[in-house]
Scaffold this motif. Structure first.
Motif, mmCIF file in Angstrom:
data_model
loop_
_atom_site.group_PDB
_atom_site.id
_atom_site.type_symbol
_atom_site.label_atom_id
_atom_site.label_comp_id
_atom_site.label_asym_id
_atom_site.label_seq_id
_atom_site.Cartn_x
_atom_site.Cartn_y
_atom_site.Cartn_z
ATOM 1 N N CYS A 126 91.966 -29.038 29.065
ATOM 2 C CA CYS A 126 91.310 -28.176 30.049
ATOM 3 C C CYS A 126 91.054 -26.815 29.417
ATOM 4 O O CYS A 126 91.861 -26.317 28.637
ATOM 5 N N LEU A 127 89.954 -26.214 29.753
ATOM 6 C CA LEU A 127 89.623 -24.916 29.185
ATOM 7 C C LEU A 127 90.610 -23.834 29.615
ATOM 8 O O LEU A 127 90.926 -22.933 28.841
ATOM 9 N N MET A 128 91.119 -23.933 30.835
ATOM 10 C CA MET A 128 92.095 -22.946 31.290
ATOM 11 C C MET A 128 93.346 -22.984 30.415
ATOM 12 O O MET A 128 93.857 -21.940 29.999
ATOM 13 N N THR A 129 93.849 -24.174 30.120
ATOM 14 C CA THR A 129 95.057 -24.265 29.302
ATOM 15 C C THR A 129 94.779 -23.830 27.866
ATOM 16 O O THR A 129 95.662 -23.289 27.202
ATOM 17 N N ARG A 130 93.555 -24.021 27.393
ATOM 18 C CA ARG A 130 93.202 -23.534 26.053
ATOM 19 C C ARG A 130 93.219 -22.017 26.025
ATOM 20 O O ARG A 130 93.661 -21.414 25.051
ATOM 21 N N LEU A 131 92.732 -21.389 27.077
ATOM 22 C CA LEU A 131 92.760 -19.924 27.150
ATOM 23 C C LEU A 131 94.191 -19.397 27.214
ATOM 24 O O LEU A 131 94.500 -18.338 26.679
ATOM 25 N N LEU A 132 95.058 -20.142 27.882
ATOM 26 C CA LEU A 132 96.440 -19.696 28.075
ATOM 27 C C LEU A 132 97.386 -20.119 26.957
ATOM 28 O O LEU A 132 98.542 -19.687 26.938
ATOM 29 N N GLU A 133 96.921 -20.925 26.028
ATOM 30 C CA GLU A 133 97.798 -21.455 24.971
ATOM 31 C C GLU A 133 98.629 -20.385 24.273
ATOM 32 O O GLU A 133 99.843 -20.572 24.096
ATOM 33 N N PRO A 134 98.075 -19.228 23.902
ATOM 34 C CA PRO A 134 98.907 -18.235 23.208
ATOM 35 C C PRO A 134 100.056 -17.696 24.059
ATOM 36 O O PRO A 134 101.035 -17.184 23.526
ATOM 37 N N PHE A 135 99.963 -17.840 25.352
ATOM 38 C CA PHE A 135 100.982 -17.287 26.239
ATOM 39 C C PHE A 135 102.146 -18.253 26.476
ATOM 40 O O PHE A 135 103.116 -17.903 27.129
ATOM 41 N N PHE A 136 102.041 -19.452 25.941
ATOM 42 C CA PHE A 136 103.126 -20.421 26.081
ATOM 43 C C PHE A 136 104.066 -20.388 24.887
ATOM 44 O O PHE A 136 104.858 -21.290 24.689
ATOM 45 N N GLY A 137 104.008 -19.357 24.056
ATOM 46 C CA GLY A 137 104.837 -19.253 22.865
ATOM 47 C C GLY A 137 106.280 -18.930 23.183
ATOM 48 O O GLY A 137 106.692 -18.770 24.336
ATOM 49 N N SER A 138 107.064 -18.781 22.122
ATOM 50 C CA SER A 138 108.510 -18.610 22.269
ATOM 51 C C SER A 138 108.902 -17.330 22.997
ATOM 52 O O SER A 138 109.965 -17.267 23.601
ATOM 53 N N SER A 139 108.061 -16.300 22.952
ATOM 54 C CA SER A 139 108.418 -15.056 23.641
ATOM 55 C C SER A 139 107.813 -14.999 25.042
ATOM 56 O O SER A 139 107.930 -13.988 25.720
ATOM 57 N N GLY A 140 107.174 -16.067 25.464
ATOM 58 C CA GLY A 140 106.539 -16.088 26.776
ATOM 59 C C GLY A 140 107.525 -16.267 27.920
ATOM 60 O O GLY A 140 108.629 -16.780 27.750
ATOM 61 N N ARG A 141 107.115 -15.799 29.064
ATOM 62 C CA ARG A 141 107.880 -15.962 30.303
ATOM 63 C C ARG A 141 106.906 -16.359 31.397
ATOM 64 O O ARG A 141 105.747 -15.951 31.387
ATOM 65 N N VAL A 142 107.377 -17.122 32.364
ATOM 66 C CA VAL A 142 106.541 -17.536 33.487
ATOM 67 C C VAL A 142 107.121 -16.987 34.769
ATOM 68 O O VAL A 142 108.316 -17.121 35.038
ATOM 69 N N LEU A 143 106.273 -16.343 35.534
ATOM 70 C CA LEU A 143 106.617 -15.910 36.880
ATOM 71 C C LEU A 143 105.520 -16.440 37.770
ATOM 72 O O LEU A 143 104.343 -16.172 37.544
ATOM 73 N N MET A 144 105.891 -17.228 38.746
ATOM 74 C CA MET A 144 104.890 -17.834 39.602
ATOM 75 C C MET A 144 105.151 -17.455 41.047
ATOM 76 O O MET A 144 106.253 -17.640 41.551
ATOM 77 N N CYS A 145 104.130 -16.891 41.673
ATOM 78 C CA CYS A 145 104.165 -16.610 43.109
ATOM 79 C C CYS A 145 103.350 -17.692 43.788
ATOM 80 O O CYS A 145 102.229 -17.974 43.359
ATOM 81 N N VAL A 146 103.874 -18.287 44.813
ATOM 82 C CA VAL A 146 103.221 -19.408 45.464
ATOM 83 C C VAL A 146 102.892 -19.048 46.904
ATOM 84 O O VAL A 146 103.762 -18.580 47.642
ATOM 85 N N CYS A 147 101.633 -19.248 47.264
ATOM 86 C CA CYS A 147 101.222 -19.034 48.654
ATOM 87 C C CYS A 147 101.380 -20.356 49.394
ATOM 88 O O CYS A 147 100.858 -21.382 48.961
ATOM 89 N N ILE A 148 102.115 -20.306 50.470
ATOM 90 C CA ILE A 148 102.358 -21.517 51.251
ATOM 91 C C ILE A 148 102.036 -21.241 52.708
ATOM 92 O O ILE A 148 101.941 -20.098 53.138
ATOM 93 N N SER A 149 101.883 -22.299 53.450
ATOM 94 C CA SER A 149 101.544 -22.177 54.861
ATOM 95 C C SER A 149 102.758 -22.504 55.719
ATOM 96 O O SER A 149 103.490 -23.446 55.430
ATOM 97 N N PRO A 150 102.947 -21.751 56.795
ATOM 98 C CA PRO A 150 104.062 -22.057 57.697
ATOM 99 C C PRO A 150 103.742 -23.193 58.675
ATOM 100 O O PRO A 150 104.629 -23.658 59.383
ATOM 101 N N GLU A 151 102.480 -23.649 58.669
ATOM 102 C CA GLU A 151 102.082 -24.673 59.631
ATOM 103 C C GLU A 151 102.598 -26.049 59.220
ATOM 104 O O GLU A 151 102.537 -26.437 58.058
ATOM 105 N N GLN A 152 103.079 -26.789 60.185
ATOM 106 C CA GLN A 152 103.625 -28.125 59.956
ATOM 107 C C GLN A 152 102.592 -29.059 59.315
ATOM 108 O O GLN A 152 102.930 -29.854 58.451
ATOM 109 N N ARG A 153 101.339 -28.926 59.712
ATOM 110 C CA ARG A 153 100.313 -29.828 59.170
ATOM 111 C C ARG A 153 100.109 -29.656 57.669
ATOM 112 O O ARG A 153 99.520 -30.503 57.021
ATOM 113 N N PHE A 154 100.598 -28.538 57.101
ATOM 114 C CA PHE A 154 100.480 -28.307 55.665
ATOM 115 C C PHE A 154 101.812 -28.481 54.944
ATOM 116 O O PHE A 154 101.969 -28.027 53.798
ATOM 117 N N ALA A 155 102.760 -29.133 55.577
ATOM 118 C CA ALA A 155 104.095 -29.286 54.982
ATOM 119 C C ALA A 155 104.041 -30.005 53.635
ATOM 120 O O ALA A 155 104.720 -29.595 52.685
#
Length: 176
Positions: A126-155
């Motif tokens: 994928c082109l996105m992962t190719r762009l991000l490849e340098p950031f997956f190195g040994s000094s990299g860190r991942v912080l992920m914020c996830v948007c979720i829905s409180p509605e039951q239908r989106f559980a």
């Protein structure tokens, strides 16, 4: 946005670096980038992201070499995955959904490979992962914020999003 039809190198040739001297200038650049972001109304969301947004930050120290950044950060705002039958998307919107889902799947494959210390990291899926490849190195860190829905239908969607974030947080960077 960038046109990826002719490959990653072509898309990167369209990208441009913008020097900023202060936070006001940085905010202005980010506002301009946000204005170019693709959104569209869907049955789930009035302003659904129809693209991923990637901002690459390179910061140099005043006395340092400007070609060797002291800090590199990739801010990635991922468009959410969509279950096509439930979304009722048709035509070009359905195609956008498929591309979003494929790139998220490719990112998931890279995360899986990093987590399991695989000898092969599928950045080229994928082109996105190719762009991000340098950031997956040994000094990299991942912080992920996830948007979720409180509605039951989106559980189920909420569960999948949280599961994806958990896998990302457990990825062992530096498997290169």
């Amino acid at each position: 946005g960038l046109n990826f039809r002719h490959g990653c190198a072509s898309a990167l040739g369209q990208a441009k670096g913008v020097g900023v001297a202060n936070m006001d200038e940085a905010r202005a650049v980010l506002a301009k980038a946000n204005d170019r972001r693709s959104t569209r109304s869907t049955c789930f969301n009035a302003t659904s992201s129809r693209s991923h947004s990637i901002v690459l930050l390179h910061a140099s120290l005043p006395e340092g070499n400007p070609n060797e950044p002291a800090l590199r950060i990739a801010f990635v705002d991922l468009a959410g995955s969509e279950r096509l039958p439930a979304s009722e998307n048709k035509g070009p919107v359905a195609d956008e959904s498929r591309h979003i889902n494929l790139s998220l799947s490719a990112l998931g494959s890279v995360i899986h490979a990093l987590r399991h210390r695989s000898n092969h990291l599928p950045y080229r899926a994928c082109l996105m992962t190719r762009l991000l490849e340098p950031f997956f190195g040994s000094s990299g860190r991942v912080l992920m914020c996830v948007c979720i829905s409180p509605e039951q239908r989106f559980a189920q969607d909420t569960f999948c999003s949280l599961n994806f974030a958990d896998r990302a947080s457990r990825a062992g960077l530096g498997a290169d």
